[in-house]
Design a protein around this motif. Structure first.
Motif, PDB file in Angstrom:
ATOM      1  N   GLN A  45     -18.533  43.629   9.256  1.00 31.87           N
ATOM      2  CA  GLN A  45     -19.246  42.916   8.032  1.00 31.87           C
ATOM      3  C   GLN A  45     -19.764  41.555   8.197  1.00 31.87           C
ATOM      4  N   ALA A  46     -18.958  40.918   8.789  1.00 34.30           N
ATOM      5  CA  ALA A  46     -19.026  39.222   9.000  1.00 34.30           C
ATOM      6  C   ALA A  46     -20.362  39.222   9.831  1.00 34.30           C
ATOM      7  N   VAL A  47     -20.533  40.154  10.931  1.00 33.51           N
ATOM      8  CA  VAL A  47     -21.526  39.818  11.912  1.00 33.51           C
ATOM      9  C   VAL A  47     -22.897  40.691  11.543  1.00 33.51           C
ATOM     10  N   MET A  48     -22.784  41.692  10.403  1.00 36.34           N
ATOM     11  CA  MET A  48     -23.743  42.408  10.068  1.00 36.34           C
ATOM     12  C   MET A  48     -25.098  41.635   9.587  1.00 36.34           C
ATOM     13  N   PRO A  49     -26.239  41.573  10.031  1.00 28.45           N
ATOM     14  CA  PRO A  49     -27.204  40.820   9.672  1.00 28.45           C
ATOM     15  C   PRO A  49     -27.654  41.367   7.983  1.00 28.45           C
ATOM     16  N   LYS A  55     -30.391  52.699   6.804  1.00 26.15           N
ATOM     17  CA  LYS A  55     -30.867  53.215   8.237  1.00 26.15           C
ATOM     18  C   LYS A  55     -30.271  52.073   9.376  1.00 26.15           C
ATOM     19  N   ASP A  56     -30.769  51.135   9.233  1.00 22.28           N
ATOM     20  CA  ASP A  56     -30.589  50.085  10.068  1.00 22.28           C
ATOM     21  C   ASP A  56     -29.298  49.584  10.263  1.00 22.28           C
ATOM     22  N   SER A  57     -28.756  49.527   8.945  1.00 20.41           N
ATOM     23  CA  SER A  57     -27.228  49.030   9.004  1.00 20.41           C
ATOM     24  C   SER A  57     -26.172  50.016   9.751  1.00 20.41           C
ATOM     25  N   THR A  58     -26.654  51.391   9.556  1.00 19.64           N
ATOM     26  CA  THR A  58     -25.601  52.379  10.143  1.00 19.64           C
ATOM     27  C   THR A  58     -26.005  52.275  11.666  1.00 19.64           C
ATOM     28  N   ALA A  59     -27.358  52.104  12.045  1.00 20.40           N
ATOM     29  CA  ALA A  59     -27.491  51.721  13.623  1.00 20.40           C
ATOM     30  C   ALA A  59     -26.905  50.655  14.111  1.00 20.40           C
ATOM     31  N   PHE A  60     -26.911  49.453  13.349  1.00 15.60           N
ATOM     32  CA  PHE A  60     -26.124  48.268  13.999  1.00 15.60           C
ATOM     33  C   PHE A  60     -24.701  48.415  14.058  1.00 15.60           C
TER      34      PHE A  60
END
Length: 284
Positions: A45-49, A55-60
């Protein structure tokens, strides 16, 4: 697609492995475990943009977890195939020693010196080392105005912009409020020629850096605008850089000089004290 399914299965297995009840995770939520090393939900979570779609969160997350797992697996493989760990330990110890000293020095320097440098110190250094600060391009003082071709009273502007008088400047300022697309007054400060060159459709400025030294009043136009530039003072390339542009560089130089002097004195004091207390033992 088949490879992606195999990867999802691997992640699922690793997730299950990360739920070992005997490990104290200190309040963190484990996501993946490899050989006792954990990737936690909080780390991800700390590095999640911010602002990603679902969809993009899952891919990241998938990509980050995979990279973390690959790095851990490579590390495990490498550690088991490097026979001489003594050299690595020595390098780690040397790096830690240097890092600890650096952090301690920086903390002391910030406490004792901070980042304060007086204007008097800056000006004195500037005078004593004038040869160090040379203009990498011409600088100018004056004014610039960009006006639509359809604006009224352009003939008056042609007379005002060439004169450095209070009446002319007041008239330009008032005129600029209602008519100018851009109006810049910089009689009181130096600006790089490049800051103005990008605003003028004048190719001569790209090839002749001394053009404005010979032509102090410039009027050019394109299909939509008329551009007026008056150069009151011109500083050629290679001349001494104005203090206002050298100030930040001088401050950095003086701070570094103070840091080096402070650290050297601190080391000398520590050595003197240790010598007087016989804390240094020399062997023949």
């Amino acid at each position: 697609m088949r490879q992606k399914r195999r990867w999802n299965i691997l992640v699922a297995v690793l997730l299950l492995a990360g739920c070992t009840p005997s490990v104290d995770h200190k309040g963190k939520t484990p996501l993946v475990e490899i050989a006792g090393n954990f990737l936690y939900k909080e780390d991800l979570q700390a590095v999640m943009p911010i602002g990603l779609s679902q969809k993009d969160s899952t891919a990241f997350a998938d990509e980050y977890i995979r990279n973390w797992a690959e790095d851990e697996l490579l590390y495990q493989k490498a550690e088991g195939n490097i026979p001489d760990n003594v050299k690595i330990d020595e390098r780690v110890a040397a790096f830690r020693k240097a890092l600890v000293m650096h952090m301690y020095e920086e903390e002391l320097v910030n406490q004792e010196l901070g980042n304060t440098v007086s204007d008097e110190e800056v000006e004195a250094y500037y005078r004593q080392n004038s040869g160090m600060f040379r203009a990498g391009q011409p600088y100018i003082q004056g004014l610039f105005m960009k006006v639509p071709l359809t604006a009224s009273q352009l003939s008056k502007v042609r007379g005002w912009y060439k004169r450095n008088t209070q009446d002319a400047i007041d008239n330009l300022s008032k005129y600029g409020i209602g008519n100018a697309v851009s109006y810049e007054y910089f009689y009181d400060r130096w600006i790089p020629l490049s800051d103005i060159a990008v605003k003028l459709p004048l190719k001569a400025l790209d090839t002749d850096r001394d053009y404005l030294n010979r032509n102090r009043n410039v009027e050019v136009r394109d299909t939509a605008f008329c551009y007026f530039l008056h150069v009151e003072n011109f500083l050629p390339e290679g001349e001494q850089l104005p203090l206002e542009y050298a100030r930040s560089e001088i401050k950095e130089i003086l701070i570094n000089l103070k840091r080096v002097d402070f650290i050297n004195r601190m080391k000398q004091d520590l050595y003197k004290e240790a010598s007087e207390d016989n804390d240094i033992v020399y062997y023949k």
